[in-house]
Design a protein around this motif. Sequence first.
Motif, PDB file in Angstrom:
ATOM      1  N   ASP A 157       0.819  -1.209   0.000  1.00 52.00           N
ATOM      2  CA  ASP A 157       0.000   0.000   0.000  1.00 52.00           C
ATOM      3  C   ASP A 157       0.856   1.263   0.000  1.00 52.00           C
ATOM      4  O   ASP A 157       0.697   2.135  -0.842  1.00 52.00           O
ATOM      5  CB  ASP A 157      -0.982  -0.002   1.173  1.00 52.00           C
ATOM      6  N   GLN A 158       1.782   1.367   0.926  1.00 53.33           N
ATOM      7  CA  GLN A 158       2.631   2.548   0.993  1.00 53.33           C
ATOM      8  C   GLN A 158       3.919   2.172   1.708  1.00 53.33           C
ATOM      9  O   GLN A 158       3.909   1.509   2.736  1.00 53.33           O
ATOM     10  CB  GLN A 158       1.926   3.682   1.750  1.00 53.33           C
ATOM     11  N   GLY A 159       5.058   2.583   1.129  1.00 52.12           N
ATOM     12  CA  GLY A 159       6.312   2.235   1.771  1.00 52.12           C
ATOM     13  C   GLY A 159       7.521   2.726   1.005  1.00 52.12           C
ATOM     14  O   GLY A 159       7.417   3.603   0.143  1.00 52.12           O
ATOM     15  N   THR A 160       8.668   2.122   1.347  1.00 55.04           N
ATOM     16  CA  THR A 160       9.950   2.542   0.785  1.00 55.04           C
ATOM     17  C   THR A 160      10.776   1.308   0.439  1.00 55.04           C
ATOM     18  O   THR A 160      10.731   0.304   1.144  1.00 55.04           O
ATOM     19  CB  THR A 160      10.724   3.414   1.789  1.00 55.04           C
ATOM     20  N   ILE A 172      19.632   3.137  -5.216  1.00 55.37           N
ATOM     21  CA  ILE A 172      18.337   3.731  -5.530  1.00 55.37           C
ATOM     22  C   ILE A 172      17.407   3.630  -4.333  1.00 55.37           C
ATOM     23  O   ILE A 172      17.331   2.596  -3.667  1.00 55.37           O
ATOM     24  CB  ILE A 172      17.698   3.033  -6.754  1.00 55.37           C
ATOM     25  N   LYS A 173      16.673   4.702  -4.090  1.00 56.01           N
ATOM     26  CA  LYS A 173      15.629   4.724  -3.079  1.00 56.01           C
ATOM     27  C   LYS A 173      14.314   5.038  -3.771  1.00 56.01           C
ATOM     28  O   LYS A 173      14.205   6.005  -4.518  1.00 56.01           O
ATOM     29  CB  LYS A 173      15.916   5.773  -2.005  1.00 56.01           C
ATOM     30  N   ALA A 174      13.302   4.205  -3.531  1.00 57.38           N
ATOM     31  CA  ALA A 174      11.999   4.383  -4.170  1.00 57.38           C
ATOM     32  C   ALA A 174      10.915   4.480  -3.106  1.00 57.38           C
ATOM     33  O   ALA A 174      10.888   3.700  -2.149  1.00 57.38           O
ATOM     34  CB  ALA A 174      11.703   3.222  -5.114  1.00 57.38           C
ATOM     35  N   ASP A 175      10.018   5.442  -3.273  1.00 54.47           N
ATOM     36  CA  ASP A 175       8.831   5.580  -2.436  1.00 54.47           C
ATOM     37  C   ASP A 175       7.612   5.221  -3.281  1.00 54.47           C
ATOM     38  O   ASP A 175       7.524   5.609  -4.455  1.00 54.47           O
ATOM     39  CB  ASP A 175       8.690   7.011  -1.912  1.00 54.47           C
ATOM     40  N   PHE A 176       6.665   4.503  -2.706  1.00 59.67           N
ATOM     41  CA  PHE A 176       5.487   4.066  -3.463  1.00 59.67           C
ATOM     42  C   PHE A 176       4.262   4.149  -2.571  1.00 59.67           C
ATOM     43  O   PHE A 176       4.354   4.132  -1.333  1.00 59.67           O
ATOM     44  CB  PHE A 176       5.664   2.639  -3.987  1.00 59.67           C
ATOM     45  N   ALA A 177       3.109   4.229  -3.222  1.00 63.59           N
ATOM     46  CA  ALA A 177       1.863   4.348  -2.466  1.00 63.59           C
ATOM     47  C   ALA A 177       0.689   4.000  -3.352  1.00 63.59           C
ATOM     48  O   ALA A 177       0.713   4.214  -4.571  1.00 63.59           O
ATOM     49  CB  ALA A 177       1.704   5.767  -1.918  1.00 63.59           C
ATOM     50  N   ILE A 178      -0.340   3.441  -2.744  1.00 61.95           N
ATOM     51  CA  ILE A 178      -1.612   3.238  -3.426  1.00 61.95           C
ATOM     52  C   ILE A 178      -2.390   4.530  -3.328  1.00 61.95           C
ATOM     53  O   ILE A 178      -2.631   5.050  -2.237  1.00 61.95           O
ATOM     54  CB  ILE A 178      -2.428   2.104  -2.779  1.00 61.95           C
TER      55      ILE A 178
END
Length: 695
Positions: A157-160, A172-178
Motif C-alpha cells: 500500500d505505501q512504503g519505501t 536507488i531509493k523508491a517511495d510508493f503508495a496506493i
Amino acid sequence: MSATNPTVSKKPTALWIKLLGGFGVFVGLLVLLVVFFPWDLLRGPVNRYVSERTGRKFEITRRLDVKVGRTTRVIADGIEFANPDWARDPHLVKAESAEFEINLLPLLRGRVELPMVSLHQPFFGLQIQADGRRTWALGKDTSDKNTVPVIDLLLVDQGTLNYLAEAQGADIKADFAIGQTDGAATEKSAATPDMPLSYKARGTWKKETFAAEGRAGGVLQLNEARSQPFPIEIKANAGRTTLQAQGSIGNLAALDGLDARFDLKGQTLADLYKLLGVVLPDTRVYAVKGHLTKQGRVWNASGIQGRLGASDLSGNLIFDRSDKIAKLSGKLQSKSLDFEDLGPVVGVPVDASGKTSKTVAKTGSSAAPKQVQVAGKVLPTASLDFERLKTMNADVWYKAAEVKNAKGLPLERIDAHIKLADGVLRLDPLDLGVAGGKLIGLIRVDANSKPAKVQTKLDARTLQLAKLFPRINATKGSLGKLNGRIDLSGGGNSVAQVLGSSSGSVALLMGKGEVSAVLMEFMGLDGGELIKFLMSGDKNIVLRCAAGAFDVKQGLMTSRAILLDTADTVINGNGQISLANETLDLVLYPEPKDKSILSLRSPLRVTGTFSRPAAAPDTASLVKRGGFALLLGAINPLLALAATVETGPGKDADCERVLAVASPVKPPEKPAAPTPAVAEKQARPVPPAPPPIDR
C-alpha cells in the motif's frame, strides 16, 4: 439351500459405520482445533526457528494467526526480518502487518513458495554484492540462488524500497503508495483506477544520476502471471538518457511479458552501453520511439522511428541475451543521413571546441568530455573504444538512401552489413555511393589485438570525375569515370593511427574522358594558354588516360605511377605521401604538345600538409628561365617573350603500359587467339641458345 443369517451381515456394517463416524468426529475435532487453535502461542517458537534456519533475526512482533488449507495463509501483525551483517540496511523487510500464502509441500524440500504476499507500510532493504551474495536469499549461504523465495504476487500500500548494487553502480531509493500520497507521486504520476500504485525513485544507476517516476497496477506480478498482465508506466532518466514507456508486464522480477510503447532520448547512443550493455556507436543527439516487447531473454524493438542528429532513422532491432554473449540483430534505414552524424562513429569529435563539457555539467553526468581533434590534423585522431566490440555480437543491416551535408566529400549513399562476432567487426559487404559510382568491398576490425587491427579492401567503380571534387570549380565540367582499388592493413585505436601504420597498395585508373583545360594548363603553368582560356572561357580537352598508383608501407605512400595524358599535355609524376605525418612531397613533370608563349613548363612540386597543401613550380628552374627573360628584355622588351615560347616536345604517353603498371594485380585471363601475322611469327623455329661462356 440355507438361509442367510441377518445377524452376521449386520455386524460388519455397523462396525464400518462406527469407524467412519469416529473418523469424522476426529476430523471435526481436528478442524475445530486448527480453527480455534491459539496460533499466537507459536509466535516465539516460529521466530526462533526461522532465525536459526536463516542465520538472521526474524520476529513477528505482535500477533500470529494461520488459516490452514491446501495453500496455508499466515497473518502477522508487525514483522521484522533482519539483513545479513554485511548489508547496509538493518532490515530486509519491516512492515506494520503482513499476510502471505505459503505452499507447505515445497517446504519439505527446503523451498519457500509464496503465491501471494501482502504488506502494509513495508520497508525493503535489498542489496547484492559483486560475489553474488544477496539479502533476499534466505539461507545461511546468501550466494545460493536456490534459497531465494518464489513470490508470485506482491501487494503493497505505501512504503519505501532501498536497492544497493555497488558492482552495478546502483544506489536507488523508491517511495510508493496506493493512491496519490505526498512525496510518493507527482501530478504526472498520479494514481488512476487501472494503475493505483504510484512510485518515485532517485539515486544512481551505473554511477549516473538516476530518477524515475510512474504508475503501476495494484498487484505486482513478480513471477508467473496468475491474471492478465498488469499495466505499468514509467518516466526515467539516467545520466544523459531519458526513457518514457507505457504498457503492460507479466513478470516484474524478470521483466518478462513486457509489451510497451517507448520514447528514448539522449546525447549519444553510446551511453546505452554503460546503462544497458548494448554496444552502439558514438552519435549525436538522438530521439527514437517504437514498440518494445520481451519474451524470456529476448528484447524486440519494432517500428522504430526517430532522429539521430539531423538524420532520420527507422527499422527493427532484436537484442538476444540467451547466450553467454548477447547479440543485436535487425535492419535500420535512413531516408536522409546528415554526414556530420557519422563523425563520432569514425572518431571525429562532435564539438571540436570542447563545448560538450557544458552539456555534461548541465545534466549532472559523470561521462568524460568529448575528445578534441588534434590541431592541424585532417585524419580523425579521437580514440575509438574497440574494447566494447568484445562484449556483444551483432548482425545488422543499415542503409542510407541519401547522404547530405558531406562537407565537400562525394559520398551519396550507404549500404552496409554490420557483423560482429567474438570481437571481430566486419562491414561486409560495404557499398558506398561515391561521385555517381560505387565504392564496394569490406572493412574488418579485430579488437582482440592490441592495438586493434584494421583491414580495408575497397574497389572504386565508375566514379565520375565531375563529382569527385565537388568544391573545385575547375573539375565540374570534366567528364570521365575512375576505377581503382584500396587494399590496406594497419593497426591503432583511431583512424589516424590505423592509416598512419597501414601497408598495402592504392591505385586509381581512368580511361578516355575530358578534363578542364584551365586545370591542365594551370598544372602545366602555361600562362599564355591560361590567359586565353580565361579571356574566352574554359573548354574541355580530351583525356587519353590517367593513372595513380602507390605502394604503401607503414603509412608511407610511394608512387608506382602518376600519369595524366591529354591532347595538350603529358604529366608524369613521382613522390611520396605520408599518412602518418599527413605531409605531401610530389613532383609533377608537364610536357606540352602545343606551342605557347608565357609558358613556364617547369616541374610542379606539391608539398605541405593535408590541411594546408601547397603547389609551386620548381624554383631553380623558374629562376633560370625568368633570368633569361629579363636579360632579353633589357635588349628589347618584345624579345622577352621568346624565352617563354614552347616548342611542344611532349609526346602521347604509352597509356596501355602505364595503366598496366598502375593496375592492381588480377588473375590471368585466357589469352585471345593470335592474329595471322602473330601466329606466323610464333610458328618460326627458335634458334638454339648460345653455349655458356667459360670464366
